[in-house]
Design a protein around this motif. Sequence first.
Motif, PDB file in Angstrom:
ATOM      1  N   GLY A  45     -41.736 -78.514 -17.356  1.00  0.00           N
ATOM      2  CA  GLY A  45     -41.664 -77.965 -18.705  1.00  0.00           C
ATOM      3  C   GLY A  45     -41.184 -76.538 -18.619  1.00  0.00           C
ATOM      4  O   GLY A  45     -40.145 -76.252 -18.025  1.00  0.00           O
ATOM      5  N   SER A  46     -41.959 -75.598 -19.148  1.00  0.00           N
ATOM      6  CA  SER A  46     -41.565 -74.192 -19.103  1.00  0.00           C
ATOM      7  C   SER A  46     -42.465 -73.396 -18.168  1.00  0.00           C
ATOM      8  O   SER A  46     -42.634 -72.194 -18.335  1.00  0.00           O
ATOM      9  CB  SER A  46     -41.594 -73.597 -20.514  1.00  0.00           C
ATOM     10  OG  SER A  46     -42.897 -73.733 -21.054  1.00  0.00           O
ATOM     11  N   ALA A  47     -43.037 -74.077 -17.147  1.00  0.00           N
ATOM     12  CA  ALA A  47     -43.929 -73.397 -16.203  1.00  0.00           C
ATOM     13  C   ALA A  47     -43.451 -73.608 -14.761  1.00  0.00           C
ATOM     14  O   ALA A  47     -42.894 -74.646 -14.417  1.00  0.00           O
ATOM     15  CB  ALA A  47     -45.355 -73.907 -16.362  1.00  0.00           C
ATOM     16  N   GLY A  88     -35.342 -62.674 -11.206  1.00  0.00           N
ATOM     17  CA  GLY A  88     -34.314 -62.730 -12.254  1.00  0.00           C
ATOM     18  C   GLY A  88     -33.843 -64.149 -12.501  1.00  0.00           C
ATOM     19  O   GLY A  88     -33.769 -64.607 -13.650  1.00  0.00           O
ATOM     20  N   ALA A  89     -33.529 -64.876 -11.436  1.00  0.00           N
ATOM     21  CA  ALA A  89     -33.071 -66.262 -11.561  1.00  0.00           C
ATOM     22  C   ALA A  89     -34.172 -67.147 -12.137  1.00  0.00           C
ATOM     23  O   ALA A  89     -33.917 -68.009 -12.993  1.00  0.00           O
ATOM     24  CB  ALA A  89     -32.607 -66.791 -10.206  1.00  0.00           C
ATOM     25  N   LEU A  90     -35.407 -66.948 -11.688  1.00  0.00           N
ATOM     26  CA  LEU A  90     -36.526 -67.746 -12.206  1.00  0.00           C
ATOM     27  C   LEU A  90     -36.762 -67.465 -13.686  1.00  0.00           C
ATOM     28  O   LEU A  90     -37.020 -68.387 -14.473  1.00  0.00           O
ATOM     29  CB  LEU A  90     -37.796 -67.458 -11.405  1.00  0.00           C
ATOM     30  CG  LEU A  90     -37.807 -67.999  -9.976  1.00  0.00           C
ATOM     31  CD1 LEU A  90     -38.964 -67.399  -9.188  1.00  0.00           C
ATOM     32  CD2 LEU A  90     -37.870 -69.516  -9.965  1.00  0.00           C
ATOM     33  N   THR A  91     -36.654 -66.200 -14.072  1.00  0.00           N
ATOM     34  CA  THR A  91     -36.803 -65.831 -15.478  1.00  0.00           C
ATOM     35  C   THR A  91     -35.755 -66.550 -16.319  1.00  0.00           C
ATOM     36  O   THR A  91     -36.076 -67.130 -17.366  1.00  0.00           O
ATOM     37  CB  THR A  91     -36.685 -64.296 -15.646  1.00  0.00           C
ATOM     38  OG1 THR A  91     -37.746 -63.688 -14.916  1.00  0.00           O
ATOM     39  CG2 THR A  91     -36.753 -63.889 -17.110  1.00  0.00           C
ATOM     40  N   ASP A  92     -34.493 -66.541 -15.872  1.00  0.00           N
ATOM     41  CA  ASP A  92     -33.410 -67.206 -16.607  1.00  0.00           C
ATOM     42  C   ASP A  92     -33.678 -68.701 -16.755  1.00  0.00           C
ATOM     43  O   ASP A  92     -33.517 -69.266 -17.843  1.00  0.00           O
ATOM     44  CB  ASP A  92     -32.065 -66.994 -15.907  1.00  0.00           C
ATOM     45  CG  ASP A  92     -31.583 -65.555 -15.965  1.00  0.00           C
ATOM     46  OD1 ASP A  92     -32.146 -64.763 -16.766  1.00  0.00           O
ATOM     47  OD2 ASP A  92     -30.666 -65.204 -15.202  1.00  0.00           O
ATOM     48  N   ILE A  93     -34.090 -69.354 -15.656  1.00  0.00           N
ATOM     49  CA  ILE A  93     -34.351 -70.793 -15.700  1.00  0.00           C
ATOM     50  C   ILE A  93     -35.506 -71.103 -16.652  1.00  0.00           C
ATOM     51  O   ILE A  93     -35.411 -72.002 -17.490  1.00  0.00           O
ATOM     52  CB  ILE A  93     -34.670 -71.337 -14.286  1.00  0.00           C
ATOM     53  CG1 ILE A  93     -33.418 -71.302 -13.411  1.00  0.00           C
ATOM     54  CG2 ILE A  93     -35.235 -72.757 -14.363  1.00  0.00           C
ATOM     55  CD1 ILE A  93     -33.692 -71.551 -11.936  1.00  0.00           C
ATOM     56  N   LEU A  94     -36.597 -70.363 -16.537  1.00  0.00           N
ATOM     57  CA  LEU A  94     -37.752 -70.631 -17.391  1.00  0.00           C
ATOM     58  C   LEU A  94     -37.441 -70.358 -18.861  1.00  0.00           C
ATOM     59  O   LEU A  94     -37.912 -71.082 -19.742  1.00  0.00           O
ATOM     60  CB  LEU A  94     -38.963 -69.827 -16.937  1.00  0.00           C
ATOM     61  CG  LEU A  94     -39.579 -70.285 -15.611  1.00  0.00           C
ATOM     62  CD1 LEU A  94     -40.655 -69.309 -15.161  1.00  0.00           C
ATOM     63  CD2 LEU A  94     -40.143 -71.689 -15.718  1.00  0.00           C
ATOM     64  N   ARG A  95     -36.645 -69.343 -19.140  1.00  0.00           N
ATOM     65  CA  ARG A  95     -36.252 -69.078 -20.536  1.00  0.00           C
ATOM     66  C   ARG A  95     -35.409 -70.227 -21.079  1.00  0.00           C
ATOM     67  O   ARG A  95     -35.602 -70.656 -22.211  1.00  0.00           O
ATOM     68  CB  ARG A  95     -35.471 -67.764 -20.638  1.00  0.00           C
ATOM     69  CG  ARG A  95     -36.375 -66.570 -20.557  1.00  0.00           C
ATOM     70  CD  ARG A  95     -35.790 -65.357 -21.264  1.00  0.00           C
ATOM     71  NE  ARG A  95     -36.786 -64.291 -21.262  1.00  0.00           N
ATOM     72  CZ  ARG A  95     -36.673 -63.162 -20.601  1.00  0.00           C
ATOM     73  NH1 ARG A  95     -35.588 -62.908 -19.900  1.00  0.00           N
ATOM     74  NH2 ARG A  95     -37.630 -62.261 -20.647  1.00  0.00           N
ATOM     75  N   ARG A  96     -34.474 -70.741 -20.258  1.00  0.00           N
ATOM     76  CA  ARG A  96     -33.654 -71.887 -20.675  1.00  0.00           C
ATOM     77  C   ARG A  96     -34.529 -73.108 -20.926  1.00  0.00           C
ATOM     78  O   ARG A  96     -34.327 -73.837 -21.895  1.00  0.00           O
ATOM     79  CB  ARG A  96     -32.609 -72.224 -19.613  1.00  0.00           C
ATOM     80  CG  ARG A  96     -31.313 -71.471 -19.768  1.00  0.00           C
ATOM     81  CD  ARG A  96     -30.178 -72.127 -19.011  1.00  0.00           C
ATOM     82  NE  ARG A  96     -30.490 -72.450 -17.631  1.00  0.00           N
ATOM     83  CZ  ARG A  96     -30.365 -71.614 -16.591  1.00  0.00           C
ATOM     84  NH1 ARG A  96     -29.942 -70.389 -16.789  1.00  0.00           N
ATOM     85  NH2 ARG A  96     -30.656 -71.995 -15.380  1.00  0.00           N
TER      86      ARG A  96
END
Length: 139
Positions: free
Chosen positions: A14-16, A121-129
């Motif tokens: 999901g988003s986690a 940064g990459a993890l933030t982008d993926i989780l936001r998507r």
Amino acid sequence: MPNQIVVAGALIAGSALLVAQRERPPELAGLWELPGGKVAPGESDAAGLARELKEELGVVVMVGDRLGDDVALSPTMTLRAYRVTQTGGELYPNDHRALRWVTVDELQSLPWVPADRAWLGALTDILRRETVFPQEKGE
């Protein structure tokens, strides 16, 4: 001496994101990381990561795309991260103090193992998507 590859898995549901709290060595104990471990000689990154996550977490995973850039741990050791999807097994912290699911809002505030901060940064982008466009189940 050949370069030792260490792999880490970004398991997202999901988003986690699943993060694992280090038990050892003493200087890293209590810090959070993406779980994983060393690739054995003759093993691919994907096979090594799948084996390590089975041993450490009790889960079967499908290894997906690379995440971010390589991180030099030492002159002879390189850390790589991959996105992984759980396909079986049951999560259990066999090799960690604790496991925790975190959201994009919690990423920056966690006390991370220094090397893993490179992927925030990459993890933030993926989780936001994933929060905006959650993947359909079964994709």
